[in-house]
Design a protein around this motif. Structure first.
Motif, PDB file in Angstrom:
ATOM      1  N   UNK A  87      29.024  27.293  17.163  1.00 39.97           N
ATOM      2  CA  UNK A  87      27.769  27.246  16.389  1.00 39.97           C
ATOM      3  C   UNK A  87      27.100  28.596  16.174  1.00 39.97           C
ATOM      4  N   UNK A  88      27.173  29.552  17.083  1.00 39.23           N
ATOM      5  CA  UNK A  88      26.623  30.872  16.739  1.00 39.23           C
ATOM      6  C   UNK A  88      27.323  31.498  15.523  1.00 39.23           C
ATOM      7  N   UNK A  89      28.543  31.068  15.227  1.00 45.05           N
ATOM      8  CA  UNK A  89      29.248  31.560  14.049  1.00 45.05           C
ATOM      9  C   UNK A  89      29.141  30.632  12.853  1.00 45.05           C
ATOM     10  N   UNK A  90      28.398  29.552  13.011  1.00 48.10           N
ATOM     11  CA  UNK A  90      28.351  28.505  11.978  1.00 48.10           C
ATOM     12  C   UNK A  90      27.803  29.048  10.661  1.00 48.10           C
ATOM     13  N   UNK A  91      26.759  29.855  10.750  1.00 44.96           N
ATOM     14  CA  UNK A  91      26.154  30.396   9.526  1.00 44.96           C
ATOM     15  C   UNK A  91      27.154  31.247   8.753  1.00 44.96           C
ATOM     16  N   UNK A  92      27.871  32.100   9.448  1.00 41.83           N
ATOM     17  CA  UNK A  92      28.865  32.933   8.762  1.00 41.83           C
ATOM     18  C   UNK A  92      29.971  32.064   8.156  1.00 41.83           C
ATOM     19  N   UNK A  93      30.342  30.986   8.856  1.00 39.54           N
ATOM     20  CA  UNK A  93      31.406  30.124   8.330  1.00 39.54           C
ATOM     21  C   UNK A  93      30.922  29.369   7.092  1.00 39.54           C
ATOM     22  N   UNK A  94      29.750  28.783   7.189  1.00 40.04           N
ATOM     23  CA  UNK A  94      29.287  27.872   6.139  1.00 40.04           C
ATOM     24  C   UNK A  94      28.688  28.634   4.951  1.00 40.04           C
ATOM     25  N   UNK A  95      27.857  29.644   5.241  1.00 33.49           N
ATOM     26  CA  UNK A  95      27.144  30.321   4.149  1.00 33.49           C
ATOM     27  C   UNK A  95      27.949  31.460   3.547  1.00 33.49           C
TER      28      UNK A  95
ATOM     29  N   UNK B 269      40.183  26.499  16.812  1.00 34.71           N
ATOM     30  CA  UNK B 269      39.176  25.945  17.727  1.00 34.71           C
ATOM     31  C   UNK B 269      39.821  24.882  18.608  1.00 34.71           C
ATOM     32  N   UNK B 270      39.926  25.136  19.927  1.00 38.70           N
ATOM     33  CA  UNK B 270      40.329  24.057  20.841  1.00 38.70           C
ATOM     34  C   UNK B 270      39.227  23.004  20.841  1.00 38.70           C
ATOM     35  N   UNK B 271      39.571  21.748  20.620  1.00 44.37           N
ATOM     36  CA  UNK B 271      38.501  20.746  20.498  1.00 44.37           C
ATOM     37  C   UNK B 271      38.823  19.487  21.280  1.00 44.37           C
ATOM     38  N   UNK B 272      37.765  18.696  21.482  1.00 40.67           N
ATOM     39  CA  UNK B 272      37.908  17.387  22.111  1.00 40.67           C
ATOM     40  C   UNK B 272      37.800  17.453  23.625  1.00 40.67           C
ATOM     41  N   UNK B 273      37.735  16.279  24.204  1.00 45.23           N
ATOM     42  CA  UNK B 273      37.490  16.175  25.639  1.00 45.23           C
ATOM     43  C   UNK B 273      38.738  15.841  26.433  1.00 45.23           C
ATOM     44  N   UNK B 274      38.483  15.276  27.628  1.00 46.47           N
ATOM     45  CA  UNK B 274      39.586  14.793  28.443  1.00 46.47           C
ATOM     46  C   UNK B 274      40.105  15.781  29.460  1.00 46.47           C
ATOM     47  N   UNK B 275      39.418  16.914  29.629  1.00 46.76           N
ATOM     48  CA  UNK B 275      39.908  17.874  30.632  1.00 46.76           C
ATOM     49  C   UNK B 275      38.891  18.095  31.748  1.00 46.76           C
ATOM     50  N   UNK B 276      37.881  17.230  31.818  1.00 50.79           N
ATOM     51  CA  UNK B 276      36.932  17.332  32.917  1.00 50.79           C
ATOM     52  C   UNK B 276      36.062  18.568  32.876  1.00 50.79           C
ATOM     53  N   UNK B 277      35.747  19.023  31.693  1.00 49.27           N
ATOM     54  CA  UNK B 277      35.010  20.281  31.561  1.00 49.27           C
ATOM     55  C   UNK B 277      33.499  20.052  31.608  1.00 49.27           C
ATOM     56  N   UNK B 278      32.759  21.143  31.828  1.00 50.32           N
ATOM     57  CA  UNK B 278      31.303  21.063  31.759  1.00 50.32           C
ATOM     58  C   UNK B 278      30.879  20.954  30.293  1.00 50.32           C
ATOM     59  N   UNK B 279      29.594  20.706  30.077  1.00 50.79           N
ATOM     60  CA  UNK B 279      29.119  20.443  28.723  1.00 50.79           C
ATOM     61  C   UNK B 279      29.405  21.613  27.778  1.00 50.79           C
ATOM     62  N   UNK B 280      29.457  21.288  26.500  1.00 46.83           N
ATOM     63  CA  UNK B 280      29.785  22.224  25.399  1.00 46.83           C
ATOM     64  C   UNK B 280      31.267  22.603  25.364  1.00 46.83           C
ATOM     65  N   UNK B 281      32.093  22.002  26.200  1.00 44.28           N
ATOM     66  CA  UNK B 281      33.522  22.337  26.237  1.00 44.28           C
ATOM     67  C   UNK B 281      34.407  21.175  25.789  1.00 44.28           C
ATOM     68  N   UNK B 282      33.809  20.122  25.248  1.00 44.33           N
ATOM     69  CA  UNK B 282      34.610  18.918  24.963  1.00 44.33           C
ATOM     70  C   UNK B 282      34.232  18.285  23.633  1.00 44.33           C
ATOM     71  N   UNK B 283      33.678  19.067  22.738  1.00 43.20           N
ATOM     72  CA  UNK B 283      33.098  18.479  21.533  1.00 43.20           C
ATOM     73  C   UNK B 283      34.107  18.368  20.388  1.00 43.20           C
ATOM     74  N   UNK B 284      33.721  17.555  19.424  1.00 43.07           N
ATOM     75  CA  UNK B 284      34.558  17.336  18.238  1.00 43.07           C
ATOM     76  C   UNK B 284      33.711  17.593  16.995  1.00 43.07           C
ATOM     77  N   UNK B 285      33.578  18.868  16.609  1.00 43.60           N
ATOM     78  CA  UNK B 285      32.658  19.216  15.510  1.00 43.60           C
ATOM     79  C   UNK B 285      33.300  19.216  14.125  1.00 43.60           C
ATOM     80  N   UNK B 286      34.449  18.559  13.956  1.00 42.18           N
ATOM     81  CA  UNK B 286      35.215  18.714  12.724  1.00 42.18           C
ATOM     82  C   UNK B 286      34.467  18.257  11.474  1.00 42.18           C
ATOM     83  N   UNK B 287      33.594  17.251  11.620  1.00 41.87           N
ATOM     84  CA  UNK B 287      32.940  16.726  10.419  1.00 41.87           C
ATOM     85  C   UNK B 287      32.032  17.765   9.766  1.00 41.87           C
ATOM     86  N   UNK B 288      31.400  18.608  10.578  1.00 44.43           N
ATOM     87  CA  UNK B 288      30.547  19.663   9.983  1.00 44.43           C
ATOM     88  C   UNK B 288      31.345  20.501   8.990  1.00 44.43           C
ATOM     89  N   UNK B 289      32.547  20.831   9.383  1.00 42.10           N
ATOM     90  CA  UNK B 289      33.365  21.732   8.568  1.00 42.10           C
ATOM     91  C   UNK B 289      34.021  20.991   7.415  1.00 42.10           C
TER      92      UNK B 289
END
Lengths: 324, 392
Positions: free
Chosen positions: A88-96, A117-137
């Motif tokens: 997300x810190x790079x989201x503006x550069x990607x989208x705009x 982008x490594x994505x998705x969960x299932x590895x027992x990670x802490x928050x922000x490490x298991x997301x699926x943001x594909x729809x934004x893109x």
């Protein structure tokens, strides 16, 4: 034909892309000496040097923004975003900027940039490490969005993404990095934005991508024991979606279940359900159903088994779609 | 836990925010400003920068004056066209002509400029037709020139984003081995005082510093980010921020075209010879509104504007030329005549600029077009044809 993990297949893909084109550069946080936190770039800096495998400042907007400048200079950057939740810190550069540059320049500027982008969960990670943001893109015009599900696709799709003159957001199912399969690196790959029927069936279609393809295949195997024939389609490309393959499958089976980890509302599944309904209305025996993450933030990892679609949840929804 | 004393009264808390930073003593050095031409038009020698003007003869001086006058004339014409409804909006460069012409004229053909949306003077120096700029503000294009042909990127509207593009391009120059001597290439990133608060600008400073990229960060500090004064962006002079990032910063009189030319030439020379980035703060003043949609009378004093008018970037060059006998009345008249011809061409060209056809919406979304967009284009085309048949 070689047996290798998805992680190794991606590594080999980067290596062969860099060997084939001196303008390909890899850039990201820890991609150099460390080889990336998942070791996808392992050994590349040693072999190609610090000028082509660039350890960057810890700055995602900087990674994408400078990649745009490098692309204008004739380079073909492959950016690694360390985790899904850090994009997300790079989201503006990607989208705009990235997504619109070709359009804004009336086609004069090319943006041959791949964002891994490594994505998705299932590895027992802490928050922000298991997301699926594909729809934004996938919702952003100017970007192409793909997700690999297995080592062979990892190798070939990444090569194709890097060769693309359009920006490609390349999602890698991180929990599948260590799973092995045969990869024929000399094979002639089909089109990047083509869906694949991985398992033919007659009673219902399962549409999945990335980490959920394996779950869908397992569900189809389990359903077979109950005498139910499920067709599994690996979408592979989320933008654009290969609609002819999707429609053909749904018209064959008359029923469809979409499976993804991302939250349900406004997701890729919603687009699939809407368009399938529009185009295949008279072939459908039941509404398109979805098995997805919930409309909540990704939960603490002790709860992720409950959050993530699994074999039982897919089969439960298959039961429902077949009963309608 | 109970508080040891009563909480401060609400009124006192309100009074504490926002603080008046002008009351806080400055923590850094004395502020230096490079000026080579006083507002009265007197040439002031400088121990460092004079050598960067060694080739500036009378003819060059006159051509600088001409550029200043022409870009102001285009700006006035564009503002008028907006008022008449021919442009959706216009971002005026009034007051910033010297900062833009001085820096723009410092660039070499192999350099690449990354502008904001106000760099009409730089565009002029890079050979971009003013009409191409007007196309953007008229809504006919999103950028009607070839950036590669001019070494002048498309205007960037999102504040500060282009500083990273300039840095990445500069990294590419270095990777190509195109730095190290006077024939090297460099980039220049334009931005403003408001942009200095953006993350992207600060990230660009970090990247440029750690990779020693051949980029000049050219900040036109025009004192205002729409309605917000400089004090809302910074507590130190902007050029002094460079030190914290590890590269030099310099403040130049942005209304002095000679000083801006010299300072930018030095920064570019340093960049192209491998000495890395420089932050140039061109200290100037936005004499007009932020854009034609803005109303500066709501937030700033007319006395400020009057004070800055005395430092006008064009008048001082004219005074210098006239006083030193570098130009005569005939020259000044010819420049005014050229400006009128240019303005007339811009006006006519704007009025005659065709609207794009509706199907151009679908052009150049991708290098490799998608079936979806082709289908949407086809569907929309058929839909539009329906109206044509109805009216036939």
């Amino acid at each position: 034909m070689t047996t290798m993990t998805l992680g190794k297949a991606l590594n080999e893909s980067l290596r062969s892309a860099m060997e084939a084109d001196p303008k390909v550069v890899v850039m990201g946080e820890d991609v150099g000496r460390l080889g990336g936190v998942f070791r996808i770039t392992d050994g590349l800096q040693k072999d190609f040097g610090e000028a082509r495998v660039i350890d960057t400042p810890l700055s995602e907007s900087g990674i994408i923004g400078t990649a745009i400048g490098l692309a204008m200079r004739g380079y073909r950057p492959v950016c690694e975003i360390q985790f899904d939740g850090f994009v997300y810190p790079g989201f503006d550069q990607i989208v705009s900027q990235l997504a619109k540059m070709h359009y804004r320049s009336a086609g004069r500027l090319l943006m041959p940039i791949t964002i891994r982008i490594p994505f998705g969960g299932g590895i027992g990670a802490v928050e922000h490490h298991s997301e699926s943001p594909e729809a934004y893109f996938a919702h952003t015009a100017g970007l192409k969005v793909v997700a690999c599900s297995n080592p062979a696709d990892g190798f070939h799709m990444l090569r194709q993404a890097i060769a693309s003159d359009d920006p490609v957001v390349f999602f890698e199912p991180k929990r599948r990095y260590w799973e092995k399969a045969d990869v024929d690196t000399d094979a002639v790959a089909g089109p990047l934005h083509e869906a694949r029927v991985l398992r033919p069936g007659t009673d219902a279609t399962l549409l999945a991508y990335g980490p959920m393809v394996k779950v869908a295949l397992e569900a189809a195997t389990a359903a077979e024991a109950d005498g139910r024939s499920l067709e599994v389609v690996d979408l592979r490309s989320l933008a654009p979606i290969d609609w002819p393959t999707v429609f053909a499958s749904v018209r064959r089976t008359g029923r469809c279940v979409v499976v993804h980890e991302a939250a349900r509302s406004h997701g890729v599944g919603a687009e699939l359900a809407a368009t399938i309904t529009e185009e295949c209305f008279y072939a459908l025996e039941a509404p398109v159903l979805r098995v997805t993450g919930f409309d909540t933030p990704y939960p603490p990892s002790r709860l992720e088994e409950a959050y993530l679609p699994d074999l039982d949840r897919v089969l439960d929804t298959v039961d429902r779609v077949l009963e309608i | 836990m109970t508080p040891k004393s009563a909480p401060p009264r609400a009124a006192a808390r309100e009074a504490a925010f926002p603080p008046d930073v002008a009351d806080i003593p400055p923590v850094l050095d004395e502020v230096e400003l490079v000026q080579l031409l006083t507002p009265e038009g007197e040439r002031v020698p400088h121990p460092v920068y004079d050598r960067y003007l060694a080739d500036v003869d009378d003819e060059t001086l006159r051509s600088l004056y001409r550029d200043l006058v022409l870009v102001r004339r285009v700006d006035v014409e564009a503002t008028a066209l907006q008022r008449q409804g021919e442009l959706g909006i216009w971002a005026s460069l009034l007051g910033q002509e010297a900062a833009q012409v001085g820096s723009g004229r410092a660039l070499l053909p192999q350099d690449y400029a990354f502008p904001t949306y106000r760099e009409h003077g730089v565009a002029w120096c890079r050979g971009v037709d003013p009409l191409a700029l007007l196309g953007l503000f008229r809504g006919a294009t999103n950028g009607g020139w070839d950036p590669r042909e001019h070494g002048f990127h498309l205007y960037t509207i999102v504040i500060g984003s282009q500083t990273l593009h300039a840095t990445g391009y500069a990294m590419g120059i270095a990777m190509d081995g195109a730095v190290g001597d006077a024939d090297g290439a460099a980039t220049i990133a334009y931005f403003g005082d408001g942009a200095s608060s953006q993350g992207d600008v600060n990230e660009a400073f970090v990247w440029a510093a750690v990779y020693n990229a051949p980029v000049v960060f050219f900040c036109q500090n025009n004192q205002w980010a729409i309605s917000e004064p400089l004090e809302r962006q910074t507590r130190i002079p902007l050029y002094q921020r460079a030190r914290g990032f590890g590269f030099p910063g310099v403040r130049v009189d942005g209304n002095d075209v000679l000083a801006t030319l010299a300072v930018t030439r030095k920064a570019l020379t340093d960049a192209r010879t491998g000495q890395g980035p420089t932050l140039v703060e061109a200290f100037t003043y936005r004499m007009g509104a932020h854009t034609t949609s803005d109303d500066p009378t709501r937030y700033r004093l007319s006395s400020d504007l009057e004070a800055w008018k005395l430092k006008d970037p064009i008048e001082r060059v004219k005074a210098h030329l006239a006083r030193g006998g570098h130009a005569d009345a005939e020259f000044f008249a010819s420049v005014d005549a050229d400006a009128d011809v240019l303005a007339a061409r811009v006006r006519t060209g704007c009025l005659e600029m065709p609207d794009p056809g509706p199907l151009e919406i679908f052009e150049a979304v991708y290098a490799d077009p998608t079936v979806q967009i082709s289908q949407q284009r086809q569907g929309f085309s058929t839909y539009l044809d329906g109206f044509a048949e109805e009216s036939a």
